[in-house]
Structures are given as structure tokens and as C-alpha cells.
Design an enzyme around this catalytic site. Structure first.
Site, PDB file in Angstrom:
ATOM      1  CG  ASP A   1      22.806   1.951 -59.628  1.00 36.79           C
ATOM      2  OD1 ASP A   1      23.971   1.727 -59.268  1.00 36.79           O
ATOM      3  OD2 ASP A   1      22.386   3.095 -59.890  1.00 36.79           O
TER       4      ASP A   1
ATOM      5  CG  HIS B   1      26.239   3.727 -60.889  1.00 36.55           C
ATOM      6  ND1 HIS B   1      26.305   3.597 -59.530  1.00 36.55           N
ATOM      7  CD2 HIS B   1      26.525   5.034 -61.147  1.00 36.55           C
ATOM      8  CE1 HIS B   1      26.609   4.772 -58.980  1.00 36.55           C
ATOM      9  NE2 HIS B   1      26.757   5.649 -59.939  1.00 36.55           N
TER      10      HIS B   1
ATOM     11  CD  GLU C   1      27.750   9.137 -58.821  1.00 37.24           C
ATOM     12  OE1 GLU C   1      27.829   9.967 -57.919  1.00 37.24           O
ATOM     13  OE2 GLU C   1      26.997   8.137 -58.757  1.00 37.24           O
TER      14      GLU C   1
ATOM     15  CG  ASP D   1      18.272  11.478 -52.769  1.00 36.67           C
ATOM     16  OD1 ASP D   1      18.046  12.492 -53.477  1.00 36.67           O
ATOM     17  OD2 ASP D   1      19.382  10.930 -52.733  1.00 36.67           O
TER      18      ASP D   1
HETATM   19  C1  ACM Z   1      23.395  10.874 -59.944  1.00 31.35           C
HETATM   20  O1  ACM Z   1      22.798  11.388 -58.981  1.00 31.35           O
HETATM   21  N1  ACM Z   1      24.459  10.098 -59.738  1.00 31.35           N
HETATM   22  C2  ACM Z   1      22.967  11.083 -61.307  1.00 31.35           C
END
Ligand code: ACM
Length: 730
Positions: A188, A249, A313, A406
Site C-alpha cells: 500500500d 495505493h 480508490e 477497524d
Molecule cells: C477499501 O476499504 N478501500 C477497500
């Protein structure tokens, strides 16, 4: 002498008795619940002078069983046997305990392993820490198989690195709860964590970030580590699906090899969380050469039939600005940048398919056209998965609403997880076959390794049952009771589990100058004590009546152990309880408690999703209020919030006007600030506007939205959020 002997015999029998009691299993509390369980009357004595035996295809399972039980294997028929039957599905099994022994039946090793994990949960919890010497088990018959073939958990080891042993521990915990997939997020923006021999800088550079204090943070898994982790998972029949993020990412990779980006760089491994505009440059063939070489090594290390390539994203800004990306778009006859992304994913998919692997991507891979055999992981709700299933593509469900572990408990508690159904109502029975199952996602931006247990447990217990047990057997109250018993096993395993829900919260109303203040817990058996001075605590039994600004602190206990804390202040001022009228209404996603939110006496906290903050997207806040009688005032306060990574910016200024008749308003005061829009983190700022005393009845408060996000921001050009809470008037 006689008496001494008698005392000795009594003492000895007492020891034996208590020992037997301790190692006699009276009740079983399995999670997930088996689909078919019959408990019988008799008992079986499991001791260490018995043997384990079985069909040779179960060699791995026999070794595992013999090791965890500290019981030897035998070539002859042992008291514990794993038998091969011909026609069970992958994970289907029988587990029967009768007075002569234990028999597991399965067709595939996976099925035998799920049976062994069931047996593990039948053994007393102390077995997890110490091998069993002697234990009396109830006789029973279980026939079981899972509701869904895909039962996963995502572990993000990129944002925070988690050591090899920690990952193995999670694999074991997944196995114990009959989950079968570890979705391992290892690349990432903030860290590249997998050694790639052909590109050593990926880990030399990309695995380390420089923190604000100048220290370096990071780590990576060598190929040897990965082989060890994969072997550990294979032994337990957990498939590890590696996620190698592309085309976004990927800042950590760009920091190592800037030539893969559309612009020159240099780039640094990110230290902030968010979405960043520098991504792999789709117009460069060298990007595909790089990714294919990386994937070659990934496929060598991971036997998984599936490779996750992220795809979420992806800001298209760089591609829009890049001549080579635009030339590619033209050459390929693509409509827009979404189609460019689809081109990217399809090209990678072909490469994976040519190597007998299937591609998985987040639901953004639907945009611009889905790759032919891709599996969609639905995270922005269920729609991506629904669309995939309706068009004949497989899907994995992990919507933020139920599966993001999370998130805090106020958004997703254990009961909510248990209410999750991976099969949406919109799908026909035939389409529902395309839902492979689901995953819970443990992103680690705000959860270093130390917090992971308390985020994942006990919520994962609920998800394991949702994924395994047939829907008609799911029952929250029954599950809840089993969880209470399961805690002793988690204790024995050293799992630092968290709460089931927010332990304590409040219901507050305001009438006739008095706050009616209730402390509540949604968890059975939580007892609450409270204090109004932070010193003496009293047991909470009924709503408190508070007639002034007061700070309430409360502590919970469950089973005589501390279970949560709560603090809140109610603020009383001349505006408390007064009705507010809006020029532009607040945004539907952040309504707070609606039209009373700004005068309910409760302020937004340091968390922007706390339910107190009221949000305006791109708009100013302009409200008026009627103080109900002529009132002398000299001060207005307005709370606001900034978290620039989530596009929430402090207002540029706040202005107050007053009126005696509600028609003619005059300026009373204005508040500005000198806090930089670049100031990092999430914080609260209160505008405190003071002016000469004035008698008025009506008040107008206006907060000027920051406008659009500036050039330096990853979301440059987007509207800013304005978050406000609590107008106090004195
Ligand atoms: C994600 O939570 N961006 C897949």
C-alpha cells in the site's frame, strides 16, 4: 495414626475429585454453531495412552491432531480415527465421540481439519495452554459443512507491519473458528512488505517510512518468511490470498521505482492515511512488465488460486494529465479514465489467467467494464456484489456497514455483525449462488498490532457463525451465551479481546431548564457506577436530573471485571434547547440529531463519526434561533472540526448577528482563526466570539465553508466539509 491416614485419604480424594471435575467437559459451546449436533448420555475418557490413526490422505491432519493432543500416532486402529468417506464436499465432516473413541469422517483433508478444530473447541479451554493429561468428554455426533465456501478475514500488514509470529497466530485463530481465508494486504502507500528478488528496492526503500519525529518505521516479509507462513496456513487449510495493490495505493512502490509513475517524483513512502493521486502510469508498458515480474514471484510464493489486485480508490487525475495515458486511451478507443482503469485490470487479469490464477478486485473494478472472470469484493455497500452476481460474476461481500472491524463499536457492534447476511434480498436463488461468502476487514491505519485483537474479537466470532451456520439456526441470544463461555478459551490463548458493544452511552433530553440524563448499556450484565465530581462513584439506578453544566463520568463492570468507561459533559447556556432554523439544511450523511443538534447541550467529540457533529458539504452553515424572550447576551461560541485528510476543514470565519424582532439584524461579532489548513490530525476548535452586552431575542450564526480543497491536497478541487457542533450563548 489412623486419623492421620484418614485425613490423608480424604485430602487425596479431594485432589482427585477436583482434578476430575476440572477435566470433565459438562457442556459444549461451539462457535460457529454446528449445523447438526446430537448430544448423547455416555462419556469417553481421553487420555494419553490412546492412539491416533487414519487414512493416509489425512497424514497432515493426523500429525496435527497428534501434536496438539500430545497423543502418538499408530498404524493400527487408534481410539481416535480419521476415516475417508467417498462423497462429502470439501469441508464437510462427521465428528462422533462414543464411549470407545472419536471418529472423524471426511472426504477431503479440509473437512478433517474443520472436524479437528471442532474437537479442539470441545476440549477444556486449559488444553490451549497445557497438553491434556486426562479428560472426560461427552459423547455426541456432529455432521457439519459450511454455509459459504469463502470465509475470510483481511489483515492489513502494510499500514502497520505485523511480525511473522503474529500472522501465524491469526491463522491459527482463523482455523479455530473454521474460517478458511486470510486476505493478506501487504502492499500500500505506507509500506511494501513482500520481498521481490527482482526489485530489491521495493523492500529496501518501500518497506520503510520516515515518521514526523524523524524515526524510521517498517518491516517486511522475506520470501523465506512467506514460505513459512504459507506452509503454516496450508497445514490448517487456510488459503492466503495476497493483495498486491494496483493501479492506486502504490506510493511505497513509486518511492522505490519512481519511473513507474506518470510524473517524475521523487516520492516518499506515505506517512499519512488516505488516497493519493500518484499511481502506476497505465500508459507505460514498463509498468506492466514490472507488475508481471512482481506477480511471477507472488505466484511462486502463494499457491492460492486467487490473487487480489486491489483496484480501489484510484484517483484518475494523473492519467488525465498524462500525454501517454491520453494517447493510449485514444489508441484503444476508450471513452474515459474509468475505461482506462478497466483496460489496466483486464490486462492484469489476462496475465493471471494465463498462469491459472483468478483475479479478485474491490468493487471499483466494475467501473468502466468488469474483467471477464474477475471476482468482485463488495465493500462500498452490497451493490457491487449484487451487480456482479446479477451479471454472472462471483462476489465476496465485505460491506463497510457490517464487516469493517477497524471501525469503532458505535458503528459496528457484535449484534450488528451477527445481523449481517451476505445474500442480499435483491438476488434470486440462482444469482445468490454467485455470492461466495464474505470477509471481515481489519484495516490497520489506526490499529497497530497491539490493537488488532481488541478490534477483531469478539466480532469475528459473530462473522464466523454468519459464514458457517445455516441462517435458520442463527440466533443471537444463543450465540451470545456461547460467546460468554468462549471467553475462557480466548483467555487461555492470550487473545486480548475487546468489548461486544459500546459499554456505556447516554440518552439526554432537556426540558424546563433540566437535563434528564440516562446512562445506558446495550450489553446484558453491565453494571454502571457514575460520578458527578470524578471522585465518589455511586451505583446508577435511575436517570439523573441536572440543572447546570456538569461533567458525568461512569464506569462499567461485567462479571466483576472492568467493562468500559464513559465521560460526557452537558453544557447549559442561553441557547440550550432552543429551536434552530437552517438557511441551507445540513448534509443527510451527518445530520446529528437534526434540528436540535446545535443546541442540545452536547458537543461533538474528537471523533467525527460520533453522531454529534453536523456536516455541510460545500455549503456554509447559516442558522437562526429564537431565544424566546428579550435576552442580554455578550458571547457566542461555536465548535468546529478539522481533519484535512477527510476533507473536513475549519470554517474561514464565524459571524454573529442579533435582532429584537427577527427581521432587522445587526452585526454583533466575528471570529476568525490562524490555524493552517495543512495542520494534520483530527481536532476540535471552538470559536469564541465576545462583544459588548446587547439585549436581543433573535440570533443568526453563520460559519463560512472553507470552499474547495487546495492544490496541495490529494482531493484538490473537491468541496470541503464543514463540521459544526454546539452553539453556546452567554
Ligand atoms: C477499501 O476499504 N478501500 C477497500
Amino acid at each position: 495414626m489412623k486419623n492421620i491416614n484418614l485425613i490423608f485419604i480424604l485430602f487425596l480424594s479431594c485432589i482427585l475429585f477436583s482434578c476430575n471435575q476440572e477435566n470433565k467437559v459438562e457442556e459444549i459451546h461451539l462457535i460457529p454453531l454446528p449445523n447438526k449436533l446430537e448430544l448423547n448420555e455416555k462419556e469417553f475418557n481421553l487420555s494419553q495412552d490412546i492412539f491416533v490413526s487414519g487414512d493416509e490422505i489425512f497424514e497432515n491432519e493426523l500429525d496435527y491432531l497428534s501434536r496438539i493432543l500430545s497423543i502418538s500416532k499408530s498404524d493400527n486402529d487408534g481410539e481416535i480415527q480419521i476415516e475417508k468417506v467417498s462423497d462429502y464436499s470439501d469441508e464437510e465432516f462427521d465428528l462422533s465421540i462414543n464411549e470407545n473413541g472419536i471418529i472423524i469422517k471426511a472426504t477431503y483433508p479440509q473437512g478433517a481439519m474443520r472436524a479437528i478444530q471442532t474437537l479442539r473447541q470441545i476440549l477444556p479451554p486449559n488444553f490451549e495452554a497445557n497438553p491434556i493429561q486426562n479428560v472426560i468428554l461427552p459423547t455426541l455426533a456432529i455432521h457439519d459443512s459450511p454455509r459459504f465456501p469463502w470465509r475470510g478475514m483481511l489483515l492489513d500488514c502494510s499500514r502497520h507491519f505485523m511480525e511473522k509470529e503474529f500472522v501465524k497466530r491469526y491463522i491459527d485463530l482463523l482455523a479455530l473458528h473454521k474460517m478458511n481465508t486470510l486476505h493478506w494486504h501487504i502492499t500500500d502507500d505506507q509500506g511494501w512488505r513482500i520481498e521481490i528478488k527482482q526489485y530489491p528496492k521495493l523492500t529496501e526503500v518501500g518497506a520503510w517510512r520516515t515518521l514526523k519525529d524523524g524515526s524510521r518505521y517498517g518491516g517486511y516479509y522475506s520470501q523465506e518468511d512467506i514460505r513459512e507462513i504459507v506452509a503454516y496456513a496450508q497445514e490448517r487449510h487456510i488459503n492466503i490470498v495476497p493483495e498486491i495493490e494496483m493501479p492506486g495505493h502504490c506510493t511505497a512502490a513509486l518511492a522505490a521505482y519512481p519511473e513507474l509513475a506518470c510524473t517524475d517524483g521523487p516520492f516518499e513512502v506515505e506517512t499519512d492515511w488516505g488516497v493519493f493521486k500518484d499511481i502506476y502510469c497505465v500508459g507505460k508498458d514498463t509498468v506492466f512488465v514490472f507488475l508481471e515480474n512482481v506477480l511471477d514471484e507472488v505466484m511462486e510464493l502463494f499457491p492460492s488460486p486467487y490473487i487480489h489486485i486491489g483496484g480501489d480508490e484510484v484517483p484518475k487525475f494523473r492519467w488525465e494529465q498524462s500525454d501517454i495515458c491520453q494517447a493510449l486511451k485514444k489508441r484503444e478507443g476508450l471513452e474515459d479514465e474509468h475505461e482506462l482503469q478497466s483496460y489496466f485490470i483486464k490486462r492484469i487479469e489476462k496475465y493471471l489467467n494465463d498462469h491459472n490464477r483468478q483475479l479478485i478486485g474491490w468493487d471499483e473494478i466494475l467501473e468502466g467494464g468488469l474483467a471477464p472472470s474477475a471476482i468482485v469484493q463488495s465493500w462500498r455497500g452490497m451493490d457491487g456484489g449484487i451487480h456482479a452476481a446479477q451479471t454472472g460474476h462471483y462476489a465476496i461481500m465485505s460491506p463497510t456497514s457490517h464487516c469493517y472491524f477497524d471501525y469503532d463499536l458505535d458503528a459496528i457492534d457484535m449484534r450488528k455483525v451477527y445481523a449481517f447476511d451476505p445474500i442480499p434480498e435483491e438476488l434470486t436463488a440462482e444469482q445468490a449462488q454467485f455470492i461466495l461468502g464474505g470477509e471481515c476487514n481489519m484495516w490497520s491505519e489506526r490499529a497497530p498490532r497491539e490493537l488488532v485483537d481488541s478490534k477483531v474479537f469478539p466480532r469475528i466470532l459473530a462473522i464466523s457463525e454468519i459464514f458457517w451456520t445455516n441462517k435458520d439456526l442463527q440466533d443471537y441470544d444463543h450465540f451470545y451465551q456461547r460467546v460468554q463461555n468462549h471467553y475462557t478459551r480466548l483467555d487461555a490463548l492470550g487473545v486480548n479481546y475487546g468489548f461486544e458493544a459500546v459499554p456505556i452511552s447516554s440518552n439526554v433530553t432537556f426540558k424546563d431548564g433540566i437535563f434528564n440524563y440516562e446512562l445506558v448499556s446495550t450489553i446484558p450484565d453491565v453494571h454502571i457506577k457514575y460520578s458527578l465530581d470524578g471522585k465518589g462513584y455511586e451505583r446508577y439506578t435511575k436517570a439523573l436530573q441536572l440543572d447546570k453544566t456538569t461533567r458525568i463520568t461512569a464506569v462499567g463492570t461485567k462479571n466483576n471485571k472492568p467493562y468500559g468507561e464513559y465521560q460526557q459533559t452537558v453544557y447549559q447556556s442561553l441557547s440550550t434547547g432552543k429551536k434552530v432554523t437552517y438557511t441551507d439544511i445540513f448534509h443527510e450523511n451527518y445530520p446529528s440529531s437534526g434540528e436540535m443538534a446545535l443546541t442540545d447541550g452536547l458537543k461533538g467529540t474528537s471523533k467525527f463519526r460520533d453522531g454529534f457533529w453536523q456536516g455541510f458539504f460545500g455549503d456554509d452553515m447559516e442558522v437562526s434561533m429564537d431565544l424566546e424572550e428579550p435576552t442580554t447576551i455578550q458571547q457566542v461560541k461555536l465548535g468546529a472540526y478539522q481533519y484535512n485528510l477527510s476533507w473536513i476543514m475549519l470554517p474561514l470565519w464565524v459571524e454573529v448577528q442579533g435582532s429584537v424582532d427577527g427581521e432587522q439584524y445587526e452585526f454583533l461579532g466575528k471570529g476568525t482563526h490562524d490555524i493552517s489548513p495543512k495542520k494534520e490530525g483530527q481536532f476540535f476548535h471552538e470559536f469564541d466570539i465576545q462583544f459588548p452586552q446587547k439585549e436581543i431575542r433573535y440570533l443568526k450564526v453563520k460559519a463560512k465553508n472553507f470552499g474547495t480543497m487546495p492544490e496541495w491536497h490529494p482531493a484538490s478541487g473537491a468541496d470541503a466539509w464543514l463540521f459544526v457542533d454546539e452553539i453556546q450563548v452567554h
